[in-house]
Write a protein that holds these residues in place. Structure first.
Motif, PDB file in Angstrom:
ATOM      1  N   ARG A   1      18.344 -44.362 -60.863  1.00 51.90           N
ATOM      2  CA  ARG A   1      18.964 -45.477 -59.749  1.00 51.90           C
ATOM      3  C   ARG A   1      20.616 -45.432 -60.045  1.00 51.90           C
ATOM      4  O   ARG A   1      21.190 -45.543 -59.287  1.00 51.90           O
ATOM      5  CB  ARG A   1      18.338 -46.848 -60.069  1.00 51.90           C
ATOM      6  CG  ARG A   1      18.975 -47.848 -59.161  1.00 51.90           C
ATOM      7  CD  ARG A   1      18.480 -49.443 -59.401  1.00 51.90           C
ATOM      8  NE  ARG A   1      18.988 -50.164 -58.663  1.00 51.90           N
ATOM      9  CZ  ARG A   1      18.816 -51.526 -58.784  1.00 51.90           C
ATOM     10  NH1 ARG A   1      18.144 -51.979 -59.750  1.00 51.90           N
ATOM     11  NH2 ARG A   1      19.422 -52.235 -57.909  1.00 51.90           N
ATOM     12  N   LEU A   2      20.866 -45.658 -61.192  1.00 53.94           N
ATOM     13  CA  LEU A   2      22.213 -45.733 -61.540  1.00 53.94           C
ATOM     14  C   LEU A   2      22.986 -44.403 -61.278  1.00 53.94           C
ATOM     15  O   LEU A   2      24.164 -44.540 -60.729  1.00 53.94           O
ATOM     16  CB  LEU A   2      22.523 -46.231 -63.046  1.00 53.94           C
ATOM     17  CG  LEU A   2      23.892 -46.300 -63.481  1.00 53.94           C
ATOM     18  CD1 LEU A   2      24.622 -47.260 -62.874  1.00 53.94           C
ATOM     19  CD2 LEU A   2      23.937 -46.462 -65.033  1.00 53.94           C
ATOM     20  N   SER A   3      22.443 -43.373 -61.475  1.00 55.09           N
ATOM     21  CA  SER A   3      23.167 -41.992 -61.360  1.00 55.09           C
ATOM     22  C   SER A   3      23.321 -41.988 -59.882  1.00 55.09           C
ATOM     23  O   SER A   3      24.445 -41.582 -59.564  1.00 55.09           O
ATOM     24  CB  SER A   3      22.068 -40.949 -61.857  1.00 55.09           C
ATOM     25  OG  SER A   3      22.783 -39.729 -61.427  1.00 55.09           O
ATOM     26  N   HIS A   4      22.513 -42.207 -58.971  1.00 52.87           N
ATOM     27  CA  HIS A   4      22.583 -42.107 -57.625  1.00 52.87           C
ATOM     28  C   HIS A   4      23.776 -43.192 -57.145  1.00 52.87           C
ATOM     29  O   HIS A   4      24.671 -42.728 -56.180  1.00 52.87           O
ATOM     30  CB  HIS A   4      21.262 -42.541 -56.778  1.00 52.87           C
ATOM     31  CG  HIS A   4      20.299 -41.379 -56.890  1.00 52.87           C
ATOM     32  ND1 HIS A   4      20.423 -40.198 -56.459  1.00 52.87           N
ATOM     33  CD2 HIS A   4      19.057 -41.627 -57.543  1.00 52.87           C
ATOM     34  CE1 HIS A   4      19.454 -39.462 -56.895  1.00 52.87           C
ATOM     35  NE2 HIS A   4      18.501 -40.269 -57.527  1.00 52.87           N
ATOM     36  N   LEU A   5      23.663 -44.161 -57.654  1.00 53.50           N
ATOM     37  CA  LEU A   5      25.103 -45.571 -57.220  1.00 53.50           C
ATOM     38  C   LEU A   5      26.148 -44.889 -57.650  1.00 53.50           C
ATOM     39  O   LEU A   5      27.311 -45.026 -57.091  1.00 53.50           O
ATOM     40  CB  LEU A   5      24.353 -46.398 -57.723  1.00 53.50           C
ATOM     41  CG  LEU A   5      25.367 -47.823 -57.494  1.00 53.50           C
ATOM     42  CD1 LEU A   5      25.632 -48.116 -56.285  1.00 53.50           C
ATOM     43  CD2 LEU A   5      24.892 -48.958 -58.107  1.00 53.50           C
ATOM     44  N   LEU A   6      26.460 -44.215 -58.839  1.00 54.82           N
ATOM     45  CA  LEU A   6      27.422 -44.013 -59.550  1.00 54.82           C
ATOM     46  C   LEU A   6      28.193 -43.017 -58.671  1.00 54.82           C
ATOM     47  O   LEU A   6      29.335 -42.784 -58.409  1.00 54.82           O
ATOM     48  CB  LEU A   6      27.441 -43.475 -61.073  1.00 54.82           C
ATOM     49  CG  LEU A   6      27.192 -44.573 -61.874  1.00 54.82           C
ATOM     50  CD1 LEU A   6      26.887 -44.002 -63.576  1.00 54.82           C
ATOM     51  CD2 LEU A   6      28.110 -45.550 -62.238  1.00 54.82           C
ATOM     52  N   ARG A   7      27.241 -41.963 -58.166  1.00 61.60           N
ATOM     53  CA  ARG A   7      27.867 -40.744 -57.389  1.00 61.60           C
ATOM     54  C   ARG A   7      28.217 -41.476 -55.891  1.00 61.60           C
ATOM     55  O   ARG A   7      29.652 -40.972 -55.518  1.00 61.60           O
ATOM     56  CB  ARG A   7      26.638 -40.076 -56.871  1.00 61.60           C
ATOM     57  CG  ARG A   7      26.455 -38.818 -57.750  1.00 61.60           C
ATOM     58  CD  ARG A   7      25.618 -37.453 -57.225  1.00 61.60           C
ATOM     59  NE  ARG A   7      24.360 -37.762 -56.614  1.00 61.60           N
ATOM     60  CZ  ARG A   7      23.172 -38.010 -57.828  1.00 61.60           C
ATOM     61  NH1 ARG A   7      23.535 -37.696 -58.942  1.00 61.60           N
ATOM     62  NH2 ARG A   7      22.139 -38.370 -57.332  1.00 61.60           N
ATOM     63  N   ARG A   8      27.595 -42.438 -55.423  1.00 59.50           N
ATOM     64  CA  ARG A   8      28.352 -43.027 -54.326  1.00 59.50           C
ATOM     65  C   ARG A   8      29.577 -43.797 -54.531  1.00 59.50           C
ATOM     66  O   ARG A   8      30.522 -43.835 -53.568  1.00 59.50           O
ATOM     67  CB  ARG A   8      27.344 -44.128 -53.808  1.00 59.50           C
ATOM     68  CG  ARG A   8      25.968 -43.440 -53.025  1.00 59.50           C
ATOM     69  CD  ARG A   8      25.091 -43.920 -52.198  1.00 59.50           C
ATOM     70  NE  ARG A   8      24.754 -45.297 -52.682  1.00 59.50           N
ATOM     71  CZ  ARG A   8      23.382 -45.190 -53.399  1.00 59.50           C
ATOM     72  NH1 ARG A   8      22.978 -44.318 -53.493  1.00 59.50           N
ATOM     73  NH2 ARG A   8      23.176 -46.545 -54.078  1.00 59.50           N
ATOM     74  N   MET A   9      29.558 -44.570 -55.727  1.00 53.82           N
ATOM     75  CA  MET A   9      30.986 -45.255 -56.047  1.00 53.82           C
ATOM     76  C   MET A   9      32.097 -44.403 -56.410  1.00 53.82           C
ATOM     77  O   MET A   9      33.208 -44.369 -56.213  1.00 53.82           O
ATOM     78  CB  MET A   9      30.588 -46.108 -57.269  1.00 53.82           C
ATOM     79  CG  MET A   9      29.636 -47.304 -56.964  1.00 53.82           C
ATOM     80  SD  MET A   9      29.186 -48.397 -58.102  1.00 53.82           S
ATOM     81  CE  MET A   9      30.513 -49.055 -58.615  1.00 53.82           C
ATOM     82  N   GLU A  10      31.568 -43.223 -56.981  1.00 61.25           N
ATOM     83  CA  GLU A  10      32.665 -42.252 -57.185  1.00 61.25           C
ATOM     84  C   GLU A  10      33.154 -41.453 -55.736  1.00 61.25           C
ATOM     85  O   GLU A  10      34.451 -41.556 -55.834  1.00 61.25           O
ATOM     86  CB  GLU A  10      32.220 -41.066 -57.970  1.00 61.25           C
ATOM     87  CG  GLU A  10      33.130 -40.018 -58.689  1.00 61.25           C
ATOM     88  CD  GLU A  10      32.534 -39.164 -59.555  1.00 61.25           C
ATOM     89  OE1 GLU A  10      33.482 -38.561 -60.228  1.00 61.25           O
ATOM     90  OE2 GLU A  10      31.549 -38.674 -59.333  1.00 61.25           O
ATOM     91  N   ALA A  11      32.548 -41.315 -54.733  1.00 67.20           N
ATOM     92  CA  ALA A  11      32.913 -40.985 -53.538  1.00 67.20           C
ATOM     93  C   ALA A  11      33.809 -41.853 -52.837  1.00 67.20           C
ATOM     94  O   ALA A  11      34.665 -41.466 -52.008  1.00 67.20           O
ATOM     95  CB  ALA A  11      31.719 -40.437 -52.808  1.00 67.20           C
ATOM     96  N   LYS A  12      33.649 -43.049 -53.187  1.00 65.13           N
ATOM     97  CA  LYS A  12      34.285 -44.422 -52.760  1.00 65.13           C
ATOM     98  C   LYS A  12      35.683 -44.416 -53.468  1.00 65.13           C
ATOM     99  O   LYS A  12      36.512 -45.292 -52.937  1.00 65.13           O
ATOM    100  CB  LYS A  12      33.505 -45.493 -52.451  1.00 65.13           C
ATOM    101  CG  LYS A  12      32.663 -45.546 -51.724  1.00 65.13           C
ATOM    102  CD  LYS A  12      31.821 -47.032 -51.775  1.00 65.13           C
ATOM    103  CE  LYS A  12      30.764 -47.429 -50.636  1.00 65.13           C
ATOM    104  NZ  LYS A  12      30.035 -48.658 -50.663  1.00 65.13           N
ATOM    105  N   GLY A  13      35.761 -43.774 -54.330  1.00 64.55           N
ATOM    106  CA  GLY A  13      37.028 -43.912 -55.359  1.00 64.55           C
ATOM    107  C   GLY A  13      37.022 -45.133 -56.092  1.00 64.55           C
ATOM    108  O   GLY A  13      38.097 -45.640 -56.718  1.00 64.55           O
ATOM    109  N   LEU A  14      35.753 -45.724 -56.365  1.00 63.86           N
ATOM    110  CA  LEU A  14      35.662 -47.073 -57.218  1.00 63.86           C
ATOM    111  C   LEU A  14      35.812 -46.802 -59.003  1.00 63.86           C
ATOM    112  O   LEU A  14      36.105 -47.625 -59.649  1.00 63.86           O
ATOM    113  CB  LEU A  14      34.598 -47.929 -57.108  1.00 63.86           C
ATOM    114  CG  LEU A  14      34.413 -48.344 -55.621  1.00 63.86           C
ATOM    115  CD1 LEU A  14      32.988 -49.055 -55.110  1.00 63.86           C
ATOM    116  CD2 LEU A  14      35.540 -49.352 -55.217  1.00 63.86           C
ATOM    117  N   ILE A  15      34.986 -45.734 -59.184  1.00 65.04           N
ATOM    118  CA  ILE A  15      35.122 -45.218 -60.383  1.00 65.04           C
ATOM    119  C   ILE A  15      35.199 -43.877 -60.600  1.00 65.04           C
ATOM    120  O   ILE A  15      35.545 -43.052 -59.493  1.00 65.04           O
ATOM    121  CB  ILE A  15      33.430 -45.314 -60.957  1.00 65.04           C
ATOM    122  CG1 ILE A  15      32.652 -44.478 -60.285  1.00 65.04           C
ATOM    123  CG2 ILE A  15      32.885 -46.725 -61.041  1.00 65.04           C
ATOM    124  CD1 ILE A  15      31.321 -44.027 -60.938  1.00 65.04           C
ATOM    125  N   SER A  16      35.580 -43.415 -61.884  1.00 65.88           N
ATOM    126  CA  SER A  16      35.966 -41.945 -62.332  1.00 65.88           C
ATOM    127  C   SER A  16      35.134 -41.526 -63.186  1.00 65.88           C
ATOM    128  O   SER A  16      34.781 -42.642 -64.192  1.00 65.88           O
ATOM    129  CB  SER A  16      37.428 -41.908 -62.268  1.00 65.88           C
ATOM    130  OG  SER A  16      37.713 -42.407 -63.751  1.00 65.88           O
TER     131      SER A  16
END
Length: 174
Positions: free
Chosen positions: A75-90
């Motif tokens: 669950r977290l892995s999928h969310l992290l991918r989306r958040m990275e695409a939004k520029g929220l995390i690296s």
């Protein structure tokens, strides 16, 4: 377990369960609406941003985020991918374990969580704490950890049953 062996709820317990069930249905929906309306983000995104922003260092391993939020890694892995695409995390390589990654907030991620926090805290305060007197707050503070402990034991048992090969390593008293 047969119906004869079932420990049925008393009338008071049934009424309390219905109240708890209603809370479990309504509160997450209201929190989702608040975060979407005020900050244009999902509860999961806010949870990850908050967890990383509260960690002692500047970055966090995905496994540590999953553990802190009690989420499965998928669950977290999928969310992290989306958040990275939004520029929220690296993401960057873990200096201690080159196979692993570290997650950190970008400048946009920090800005997003800082802007979202005031209205989210206001929502939590108004929906939860302002509706309770001091005695009720103390009762809830006493009761919820006991319930969470029981859930933790139940979930640990379910995990053990699901993966018998790891049973001895991950479940005490097995």
């Amino acid at each position: 377990m047969s119906a004869d062996e079932t420990r049925w709820l008393s009338e008071n317990e049934q009424e309390l369960w219905q109240i708890i069930r209603e809370f479990l249905w309504q509160f997450p929906s209201a929190m989702d609406r608040q975060l979407t309306q005020d900050s244009n983000m999902q509860t999961g995104e806010y949870s990850v941003l908050a967890a990383i922003s509260e960690c002692p260092g500047t970055s966090y391993r995905p496994a540590d985020i999953a553990e802190a939020l009690r989420w499965d890694r998928s669950r977290l892995s999928h969310l992290l991918r989306r958040m990275e695409a939004k520029g929220l995390i690296s993401r960057h390589s873990d200096e201690n374990d080159r196979r692993g990654q570290q997650i950190q907030l970008t400048d946009l991620g920090w800005q997003t969580v800082r802007e979202a926090a005031p209205s989210h805290v206001t929502f939590v305060r108004e929906m939860l704490f302002d509706s309770l007197n001091e005695e009720e707050g103390k009762a809830l503070r006493s009761a919820l950890p006991k319930i969470l402990d029981a859930l933790g034991k139940y979930n640990a048992g379910a995990t053990c049953k699901a993966d018998a090969s790891e049973m001895a390593a991950s479940c005490p008293n097995s």
